[in-house]
Each structure stands twice: as C-alpha cells, then as structure tokens.
Design an enzyme around this catalytic site. Structure first.
Site, mmCIF file in Angstrom:
data_model
loop_
_atom_site.group_PDB
_atom_site.id
_atom_site.type_symbol
_atom_site.label_atom_id
_atom_site.label_comp_id
_atom_site.label_asym_id
_atom_site.label_seq_id
_atom_site.Cartn_x
_atom_site.Cartn_y
_atom_site.Cartn_z
ATOM 1 N N SER A 148 0.866 -1.169 0.016
ATOM 2 C CA SER A 148 -0.027 -0.058 0.074
ATOM 3 C C SER A 148 0.949 1.091 0.139
ATOM 4 C CB SER A 148 -0.811 0.090 1.362
ATOM 5 O OG SER A 148 -1.519 1.396 1.313
ATOM 6 N N TYR A 161 -1.633 -0.965 10.407
ATOM 7 C CA TYR A 161 -1.527 -1.295 9.475
ATOM 8 C C TYR A 161 -0.644 -0.661 8.649
ATOM 9 C CZ TYR A 161 -3.566 -1.275 4.567
ATOM 10 O OH TYR A 161 -3.719 -1.559 3.160
ATOM 11 N N LYS A 165 2.374 -2.755 6.317
ATOM 12 C CA LYS A 165 2.667 -2.599 4.577
ATOM 13 C C LYS A 165 3.995 -2.248 4.452
ATOM 14 C CE LYS A 165 -1.442 -3.793 3.221
ATOM 15 N NZ LYS A 165 -1.603 -5.010 2.423
HETATM 16 N N1 LIG Z 1 -8.778 -0.483 -1.216
HETATM 17 C C1 LIG Z 1 -7.848 0.290 -1.068
HETATM 18 O O1 LIG Z 1 -7.755 1.648 -1.003
HETATM 19 C C2 LIG Z 1 -6.370 -0.229 -0.911
HETATM 20 C C3 LIG Z 1 -5.363 0.834 -1.004
HETATM 21 C C4 LIG Z 1 -4.023 0.324 -0.583
HETATM 22 C C5 LIG Z 1 -3.743 -1.066 -0.466
HETATM 23 N N2 LIG Z 1 -5.053 -1.791 -0.518
HETATM 24 C C6 LIG Z 1 -4.451 -3.364 -0.293
HETATM 25 O O2 LIG Z 1 -5.238 -4.168 -1.317
HETATM 26 C C7 LIG Z 1 -5.436 -5.328 -0.883
HETATM 27 C C8 LIG Z 1 -7.018 -5.650 -1.258
HETATM 28 O O3 LIG Z 1 -7.795 -4.892 -0.507
HETATM 29 P P1 LIG Z 1 -9.345 -4.418 -1.020
HETATM 30 O O4 LIG Z 1 -9.487 -3.340 -0.983
HETATM 31 O O5 LIG Z 1 -9.543 -5.286 -2.425
HETATM 32 O O6 LIG Z 1 -10.305 -5.249 0.000
HETATM 33 P P2 LIG Z 1 -11.666 -6.011 0.076
HETATM 34 O O7 LIG Z 1 -12.465 -5.434 -1.013
HETATM 35 O O8 LIG Z 1 -12.089 -5.747 1.479
HETATM 36 O O9 LIG Z 1 -11.448 -7.511 -0.233
HETATM 37 C C9 LIG Z 1 -10.401 -8.100 0.764
HETATM 38 C C10 LIG Z 1 -10.407 -9.668 0.231
HETATM 39 O O10 LIG Z 1 -9.497 -10.500 1.253
HETATM 40 C C11 LIG Z 1 -10.370 -11.402 2.020
HETATM 41 N N3 LIG Z 1 -9.663 -11.635 3.168
HETATM 42 C C12 LIG Z 1 -9.722 -10.848 4.258
HETATM 43 N N4 LIG Z 1 -9.208 -11.190 5.404
HETATM 44 C C13 LIG Z 1 -8.606 -12.387 4.927
HETATM 45 C C14 LIG Z 1 -7.732 -13.468 5.585
HETATM 46 N N5 LIG Z 1 -7.194 -13.278 6.875
HETATM 47 N N6 LIG Z 1 -7.357 -14.411 4.837
HETATM 48 C C15 LIG Z 1 -7.878 -14.516 3.606
HETATM 49 N N7 LIG Z 1 -8.319 -13.842 3.108
HETATM 50 C C16 LIG Z 1 -8.903 -12.741 3.635
HETATM 51 C C17 LIG Z 1 -11.734 -11.026 1.912
HETATM 52 O O11 LIG Z 1 -12.452 -12.235 1.600
HETATM 53 P P3 LIG Z 1 -13.167 -12.929 2.983
HETATM 54 O O12 LIG Z 1 -13.939 -12.368 3.746
HETATM 55 O O13 LIG Z 1 -13.947 -14.272 2.288
HETATM 56 O O14 LIG Z 1 -11.806 -13.575 3.502
HETATM 57 C C18 LIG Z 1 -11.711 -10.511 0.396
HETATM 58 O O15 LIG Z 1 -11.498 -11.547 -0.562
HETATM 59 C C19 LIG Z 1 -5.295 -5.478 0.659
HETATM 60 O O16 LIG Z 1 -3.958 -5.822 0.845
HETATM 61 C C20 LIG Z 1 -5.125 -3.864 1.051
HETATM 62 O O17 LIG Z 1 -4.515 -3.726 1.814
HETATM 63 C C21 LIG Z 1 -6.238 -1.588 -0.690
#
Ligand SMILES: NC(=O)c1ccc[n+]([C@@H]2O[C@H](COP(=O)([O-])OP(=O)(O)OC[C@H]3O[C@@H](n4cnc5c(N)ncnc54)[C@H](OP(=O)(O)O)[C@@H]3O)[C@@H](O)[C@H]2O)c1
Length: 255
Positions: A148, A161, A165
C-alpha cells in the site's frame, strides 16, 4: 506485425489471496483472461466459488480454495492441496490483508495489533515461503505482494496497518534478493485509494474522501480493475528484469 506474447500466462498456475472481491477479484479475472489457471482464495469458500464459477462461465480456468492467511495450519493445508491438485505454482499474489482498527496510534488495541501483524506480515511471509518452495521445485516463479502507499507514508489513524505494509515492502526485497537464485522474482504493488469494501469507510465519508482527493493528482479514487494491469505486468515475462520493486499505482499520490 505480430502481437506480443509478453503478457501471456497460458499454462501458468496462479494463486490469488483475497480474490473473492475487490482488488484480488480484479487480479484473478485478468490473470485468467490471459490464460492462467487461477486459484481463487479467501477465508470463505462461497465467495471464492462464485468468482471461480463466473471466470469459468467466461471460458477461463479457476478453482476455489479457501484459506485464512492468519492461520498457519490453513496455510500449510492450502499448499498441500495445491501440491496435490496442481503439482506446481507459477504465480503467487499475496493480496488479502486486514485493517481492523481505525484510531489514533495511542488507542491501539492489542488484539487488533496482533491480528494485523498475523495476517499482513506473518501471513504474507509464510505464504511466500510455501509458494517459493513449490516454485523452486519447478525452476522458478513470481511473487507479487499487494502492499500500500501507506507502507511509504503512513495513513492517518492507520498506524499498525501502515507499519505492516512497510514490512511487506521490506519483505518483497528480502524474497527478491534471496530467491533470485531459484528463478523467483518478487515485486510489490502499492495501490492508492481504491473503491472496495476495505476502503469504504474512507471512500464513503465525504470529509475523508475530499481530503484524500486534494492529495491525489488524478483527482479520483481508483477502480479495482485499475490495479490488475500492474499485477499482470509483474506476473508475466513483460517484467522479466524486474525484482525487488515497489510499484506505485496511486493516481500520483506519492509524487
Ligand atoms: N482499497 C484500497 O484503497 C487499498 C489501498 C491500498 C492497499 N490496499 C490493499 O489491497 C488489498 C486488497 O484490498 P481490497 O481493498 O481489495 O479489500 P476487500 O475488497 O475488502 O477484499 C478483501 C479480500 O480479502 C479477503 N480476506 C480478508 N481477510 C482475509 C484473511 N485473513 N485471509 C484470507 N483472505 C482474507 C476477503 O474475503 P473473505 O472475507 O472471504 O476472507 C476479500 O476477498 C489489501 O492488501 C489492501 O491492504 C487496498
């Protein structure tokens, strides 16, 4: 002039954690579109199965395997299953992460701290170890860690968090350096603010959203699909000389 095959993933086996929705789902869909057989994973099987079915309905190859990456036993069982079912792994995308507490650093709750470290650091680390062992047996592979922008400059009220990262960026360099000899590359993607469930508290709150947009030169939040192209680049031969890299896809935020 013939089209390039640099981005082809035909015959590759790819595992994507957190692929039941958001950025992980977009990554899984694009990798499958490019020919990979994608293992769609998250904690809950139903969500993964729905994505795998939908990929298959569009002519792609996908299998759902649930795995909570904060549970060491589940990590081991998952790789035992991958070994048995596929016998190899070419691409590992560590994408699933957690951010259970949004608060001033002084209010950090111990259980939230522990959960964040267990999933975002230990989970990525041991998924990478298991993945790299399997890749090594087949002469190489590719690990992509979804970190991130918070790993470079901490997000407000996202203390532990952000720390995890930063650790993911460091871990990426560790695996890049020590696994290059096994034909394994390891790179990190640093997404900026992306419209997913994970970021909904930030994106849906007008004050926070407007504050964030002031600092994003492209003046908008990303769609999950806008993260997938970078992962395809990192997972394919197009990036054959790239390892240990942290790639910002952030609308210019870090600039
Ligand atoms: N969205 C943003 O603005 C943003 C910005 C920077 C970085 N990121 C990074 O991008 C990545 C994906 O985030 P996202 O925004 O796409 O999130 P999201 O839409 O909430 O999706 C999260 C996914 O991870 C799964 N998950 C959650 N905890 C888990 C665990 N302990 N073990 C295995 N699976 C797990 C969830 O499914 P289940 O509930 O079925 O487990 C879901 O498939 C993360 O690493 C996040 O830190 C996101």
């Amino acid at each position: 002039m013939p089209k390039t095959h640099l981005f082809d993933l035909d015959g590759k086996i790819a595992f994507v954690s957190g692929a039941s929705r958001g950025i992980g789902e977009a990554i899984a869909r694009l990798l499958a579109q490019q020919g990979a057989h994608v293992i769609v994973s998250s904690r809950k099987l139903e969500g993964c199965q729905a994505v795998a079915n939908s990929i298959a309905a569009e002519g792609g190859k996908a299998t759902a395997i649930p795995c909570h990456i904060g549970e060491m036993e589940q990590i081991h069982n998952t790789f035992a299953q991958i070994r048995e079912q596929f016998g190899r792994l070419d691409i590992l995308v560590n994408n699933a992460a957690t951010n259970p507490q949004f608060c001033n650093v002084l209010d950090t709750d111990l259980s939230a701290f522990q959960k964040t470290v267990d999933v975002n650091i230990r989970g990525y680390y041991f998924m990478s170890i298991e993945g790299a062992k399997l890749m090594k047996e087949n002469g190489g592979g590719n690990i992509i860690n979804v970190a991130s922008i918070n790993g470079v400059t901490p997000g407000e009220f996202q203390g532990i968090y952000s720390v995890t990262k930063a650790a993911v960026i460091s871990m990426t360099k560790v695996f890049a350096k020590e696994c290059a000899q096994f034909g394994i590359r390891c790179n990190a993607l640093l997404p900026g603010l992306t419209d997913t469930k994970f970021a909904s508290a930030l994106v849906k709150n007008d004050a926070i959203r407007n504050y964030a947009l002031q600092r994003i030169p492209l003046k908008r939040v990303a769609e999950p699909s806008e993260m997938a192209g970078a992962v395809l680049y990192l997972a394919s031969d197009a990036s054959s000389y790239a390892t240990g890299m942290a790639m910002n896809v952030d609308g210019g935020f870090l600039a």
